[in-house]
Design a protein around this motif. Sequence first.
Motif: not given
Length: 107
Positions: A81-107
Amino acid sequence: MRNLFLGLLLAAPLALAAPPKLISAEEFGDAWPFVPEEMHLQCLPGNAVVVTDPETGRMYGLNGPANAKARQLGLDALDQVWAESSSIPGTKVSVGSVIEAGTKLCN
């Protein structure tokens, strides 16, 4: 009886988790890293950040603690389900912002 016990044992971490939060491509804009337009974001015990596709019910690990428990939790491979990056071919869109939001749910 053994199968019932095993099922309860595997479901225990999910029972202790905070309720999931619905997140969407609309909310994250260009930083949305998934193919589905919506996902449920959740923090499981041990700070394991996961997303679940609400249409299929499949769950995917986003961070190290989640991936360490992948087999125990029955997680699917994020690549599905991980999306391909449209700006950098051959890479995936970073999940960092979603991990950050998820980590906030841990607290």
